[in-house]
Design a protein around this motif. Structure first.
Motif, PDB file in Angstrom:
ATOM      1  N   THR A 165       6.051  -0.600   1.042  1.00 11.03           N
ATOM      2  CA  THR A 165       6.903  -1.050   2.153  1.00 11.03           C
ATOM      3  C   THR A 165       6.036  -1.529   3.310  1.00 11.03           C
ATOM      4  N   MET A 166       4.919  -0.814   3.532  1.00 11.81           N
ATOM      5  CA  MET A 166       4.032  -1.209   4.637  1.00 11.81           C
ATOM      6  C   MET A 166       3.498  -2.628   4.430  1.00 11.81           C
ATOM      7  N   LEU A 167       3.131  -2.935   3.164  1.00 14.25           N
ATOM      8  CA  LEU A 167       2.596  -4.274   2.864  1.00 14.25           C
ATOM      9  C   LEU A 167       3.623  -5.346   3.235  1.00 14.25           C
ATOM     10  N   GLY A 172       5.058   6.204  -2.104  1.00 18.43           N
ATOM     11  CA  GLY A 172       4.244   6.595  -0.952  1.00 18.43           C
ATOM     12  C   GLY A 172       2.851   5.993  -0.908  1.00 18.43           C
ATOM     13  N   THR A 173       2.669   4.816  -1.532  1.00 20.48           N
ATOM     14  CA  THR A 173       1.322   4.243  -1.570  1.00 20.48           C
ATOM     15  C   THR A 173       1.180   3.029  -0.647  1.00 20.48           C
ATOM     16  N   GLY A 174       2.250   2.645   0.038  1.00 25.31           N
ATOM     17  CA  GLY A 174       2.116   1.578   1.028  1.00 25.31           C
ATOM     18  C   GLY A 174       2.818   0.275   0.679  1.00 25.31           C
ATOM     19  N   THR A 176       8.965  -1.340  -6.845  1.00 21.99           N
ATOM     20  CA  THR A 176       9.497  -0.351  -7.792  1.00 21.99           C
ATOM     21  C   THR A 176       8.454   0.712  -8.093  1.00 21.99           C
ATOM     22  N   ASN A 177       8.948   1.910  -8.361  1.00 23.92           N
ATOM     23  CA  ASN A 177       8.071   2.977  -8.838  1.00 23.92           C
ATOM     24  C   ASN A 177       8.177   3.071 -10.351  1.00 23.92           C
ATOM     25  N   ARG A 178       9.146   2.365 -10.919  1.00 21.16           N
ATOM     26  CA  ARG A 178       9.411   2.459 -12.354  1.00 21.16           C
ATOM     27  C   ARG A 178       9.312   1.087 -13.007  1.00 21.16           C
ATOM     28  N   ILE A 224      13.365  -5.941  -1.287  1.00 18.44           N
ATOM     29  CA  ILE A 224      14.308  -5.146  -2.085  1.00 18.44           C
ATOM     30  C   ILE A 224      13.547  -3.949  -2.640  1.00 18.44           C
ATOM     31  N   ASP A 225      13.808  -2.778  -2.064  1.00 18.93           N
ATOM     32  CA  ASP A 225      13.104  -1.573  -2.489  1.00 18.93           C
ATOM     33  C   ASP A 225      13.847  -0.987  -3.690  1.00 18.93           C
ATOM     34  N   GLU A 226      13.136  -0.263  -4.507  1.00 20.92           N
ATOM     35  CA  GLU A 226      13.717   0.392  -5.707  1.00 20.92           C
ATOM     36  C   GLU A 226      14.553  -0.601  -6.507  1.00 20.92           C
ATOM     37  N   ASP A 280      -3.224  -1.237   9.537  1.00 20.22           N
ATOM     38  CA  ASP A 280      -2.641   0.110   9.409  1.00 20.22           C
ATOM     39  C   ASP A 280      -2.602   0.575   7.958  1.00 20.22           C
ATOM     40  N   ILE A 281      -3.027  -0.320   7.045  1.00 26.34           N
ATOM     41  CA  ILE A 281      -2.933   0.016   5.617  1.00 26.34           C
ATOM     42  C   ILE A 281      -4.332   0.283   5.080  1.00 26.34           C
ATOM     43  N   GLY A 282      -4.505   1.457   4.499  1.00 23.92           N
ATOM     44  CA  GLY A 282      -5.848   1.817   4.034  1.00 23.92           C
ATOM     45  C   GLY A 282      -5.985   1.670   2.530  1.00 23.92           C
TER      46      GLY A 282
HETATM   47  P1  ATP Z   1       8.260   4.355  -1.819  1.00 25.96           P
HETATM   48  O1  ATP Z   1       8.009   3.799  -3.172  1.00 25.96           O
HETATM   49  O2  ATP Z   1       8.511   5.836  -1.821  1.00 25.96           O
HETATM   50  O3  ATP Z   1       9.264   3.560  -1.022  1.00 25.96           O
HETATM   51  P2  ATP Z   1       6.041   3.042  -0.531  1.00 25.96           P
HETATM   52  O4  ATP Z   1       4.970   2.744  -1.508  1.00 25.96           O
HETATM   53  O5  ATP Z   1       6.926   1.922  -0.104  1.00 25.96           O
HETATM   54  O6  ATP Z   1       6.867   4.276  -1.033  1.00 25.96           O
HETATM   55  P3  ATP Z   1       5.471   3.322   2.221  1.00 25.96           P
HETATM   56  O7  ATP Z   1       6.904   3.491   2.632  1.00 25.96           O
HETATM   57  O8  ATP Z   1       4.846   2.016   2.468  1.00 25.96           O
HETATM   58  O9  ATP Z   1       5.346   3.702   0.717  1.00 25.96           O
HETATM   59  O10 ATP Z   1       4.605   4.483   2.872  1.00 25.96           O
HETATM   60  C1  ATP Z   1       5.184   5.643   3.446  1.00 25.96           C
HETATM   61  C2  ATP Z   1       4.295   6.160   4.548  1.00 25.96           C
HETATM   62  O11 ATP Z   1       3.071   6.666   3.988  1.00 25.96           O
HETATM   63  C3  ATP Z   1       3.877   5.087   5.531  1.00 25.96           C
HETATM   64  O12 ATP Z   1       4.759   5.019   6.611  1.00 25.96           O
HETATM   65  C4  ATP Z   1       2.481   5.542   5.944  1.00 25.96           C
HETATM   66  O13 ATP Z   1       2.577   6.496   7.004  1.00 25.96           O
HETATM   67  C5  ATP Z   1       1.947   6.258   4.740  1.00 25.96           C
HETATM   68  N1  ATP Z   1       1.118   5.401   3.854  1.00 25.96           N
HETATM   69  C6  ATP Z   1       1.376   5.114   2.555  1.00 25.96           C
HETATM   70  N2  ATP Z   1       0.416   4.338   2.034  1.00 25.96           N
HETATM   71  C7  ATP Z   1      -0.462   4.110   3.018  1.00 25.96           C
HETATM   72  C8  ATP Z   1      -1.678   3.364   3.092  1.00 25.96           C
HETATM   73  N3  ATP Z   1      -2.158   2.727   2.033  1.00 25.96           N
HETATM   74  N4  ATP Z   1      -2.337   3.323   4.279  1.00 25.96           N
HETATM   75  C9  ATP Z   1      -1.842   3.983   5.357  1.00 25.96           C
HETATM   76  N5  ATP Z   1      -0.712   4.715   5.343  1.00 25.96           N
HETATM   77  C10 ATP Z   1      -0.028   4.793   4.195  1.00 25.96           C
END
Ligand code: ATP
Length: 412
Positions: free
Chosen positions: A201-203, A197-199, A299-301, A252-254, A154-156
């Motif tokens: 948490t998904m990882l 928003g780069t993935g 972290t974003n920072r 642990i986010d942020e 699901d991660i691109g």
């Molecule tokens: P934050 O720093 O804001 O917490 P994050 O890097 O943890 O952001 P995620 O929560 O993993 O971002 O991603 C948010 C949503 O964006 C996911 O639920 C997904 O729908 C989409 N998304 C982000 N990155 C990807 C990716 N690389 N591949 C597919 N979907 C993605």
């Protein structure tokens, strides 16, 4: 809630003018008998209603008294350690000083609490109330998922990052013996850093899914904003919970919110953040035999982080999760449209170019928005023009500018 009882039917008297006096007398006697029955039934109902009213009044008085007690004195938070429901006694442990006390409880309270519950106790340790789920900070501050449904597929656009996460987090969970044999310690904690928003948490969720581990997430910013004074206890709880739920992944986010570089200011808020961070460091340091628990932070920072958390034995593996490039964006677009009915006119390569500057979360939102444009046009097949409209809408919303001002380190 009890319902009002139904009222008896009103007796009717039909006197025929042709009746003899005797018949008329009998009919009147019968009618009188029926009226007496109804009267008896109504009196019983009235008595029952009176008894219920008295009972409710007692309940209201009791709740009012309880309410007064709760309002008038400060209460301490404690955990029920043991409960003897026959003797109506409990052992409670007060948070903060860990003092254990045996105290009596009312039978009503005994029926409501069980070992492990958090309760509020007064000065004399009498249990005043049970803290329900919504007031339980541990439940609020942590998001626990048995096995999240995100997979690597699901991660691109993050192949390298997925490989690194698999090596550093997944392998030690699946095959700890391999590391022992090779004589190396797997990384203690892995830090994912990069723009929002780069993935990231998904990882972390995908590793938990792959390894059937419980995913336990705590957001650093919430610890600092919402749970003032409870940060270090919650960090301790986090590690305790992870041990209970083994195998588990702590996310642990942020983390920058609790592990930012020390500043000159010495406000009490800073001291609290410091305590939370010290607790985190000591949990990590004292976590020698971590068993089936892995720690991932995000972290974003990155620039703001206190270098103390990056020392060996702590977050000693850094993985950068960047903004997606054109190929990454194309992959993410395909992932987020795979369940959609997409028309042949949609050219993913062209869309990847047009979405320059967008992150994964933006692209996920874009796919949904394109679907909405199709539906608004009474179609279920999504066309290229729907994506164009969605991109235009995204640009007009100004999302990109807003994000890039907050995260100046990352070029869009
Ligand atoms: P934050 O720093 O804001 O917490 P994050 O890097 O943890 O952001 P995620 O929560 O993993 O971002 O991603 C948010 C949503 O964006 C996911 O639920 C997904 O729908 C989409 N998304 C982000 N990155 C990807 C990716 N690389 N591949 C597919 N979907 C993605």
């Amino acid at each position: 809630m009890s319902r009002s009882p139904s009222l008896p039917d009103r007796p009717r008297l039909d006197l025929d003018p042709d009746m003899s006096d005797e018949e008329r007398l009998r009919a009147l006697e019968e009618h009188y008998g029926e009226i007496l029955d109804v009267h008896r039934e109504l009196t019983e109902q009235l008595d029952a209603a009176d008894a219920r009213r008295r009972q409710l009044k007692e309940e209201v008085d009791r709740i009012e008294r309880e309410n007064e007690t709760l309002k008038s004195s400060s209460l301490y938070v404690a955990t029920v350690e043991e409960l003897d429901d026959e003797a109506n006694e409990v052992v409670v442990k007060q948070h903060g000083n860990n003092q254990e006390v045996l105290t009596e409880v009312s039978p009503r309270m005994t029926a409501r609490i069980e070992a492990g519950d958090r309760v509020a106790v007064d000065d004399s340790f009498s249990v005043q109330t049970k803290l329900e789920g919504e007031t339980d900070a541990r439940a609020q501050a942590m998001e626990v998922e048995e096995s999240p449904d995100v997979t690597y597929g699901d991660i691109g656009g993050l192949e390298d990052q997925i490989r690194e996460v698999r090596e550093t987090v997944e392998q030690p969970l699946i095959d700890p013996g391999q590391f022992e044999e090779a004589g190396i310690d797997p990384p203690s904690g892995v830090l994912l850093h990069g723009p929002p928003g780069t993935g990231k948490t998904m990882l972390a969720k995908a590793v938990a899914n792959q390894t059937d581990a419980t995913f336990i997430k705590m957001a650093g910013s919430e610890l600092v904003r919402k749970f003032i004074g409870e940060g270090s206890r919650l960090v301790r709880d986090l590690f305790e919970l992870a041990a209970e739920e083994e195998p588990s992944i702590i996310f642990i986010d942020e983390i920058d919110a609790i592990a930012a570089k020390r500043t000159e200011s010495k406000t009490s808020g800073d001291a609290e953040v410091q305590r939370t961070m010290m607790q985190l460091l000591s949990e990590m340091d004292g976590f020698e035999d971590r068993g089936n628990i892995r720690i991932i932070a995000a972290t974003n920072r990155f620039d703001m982080l206190d270098r103390a958390i990056l020392r060996p034995g702590r977050f000693d593996r850094l993985i950068e999760v960047p903004e997606p490039g054109p190929e990454g964006r194309e992959e993410i677009l395909k992932i987020h449209t795979r369940d959609m009915n997409v028309d042949d006119s949609v050219d993913y390569g062209v869309l990847a170019d047009k979405t320059e500057g967008m992150n994964g979360a933006d692209i996920a939102a874009l796919a949904t928005e394109a679907g909405m444009f199709a539906i608004r046009d009474d179609r279920t097949t999504v066309r290229m023009e729907d994506f164009d409209d969605a991109i235009e809408k995204h640009e007009n919303d100004g999302t990109t500018e807003a994000v890039s001002t907050v995260y100046p380190d990352y070029a869009y």
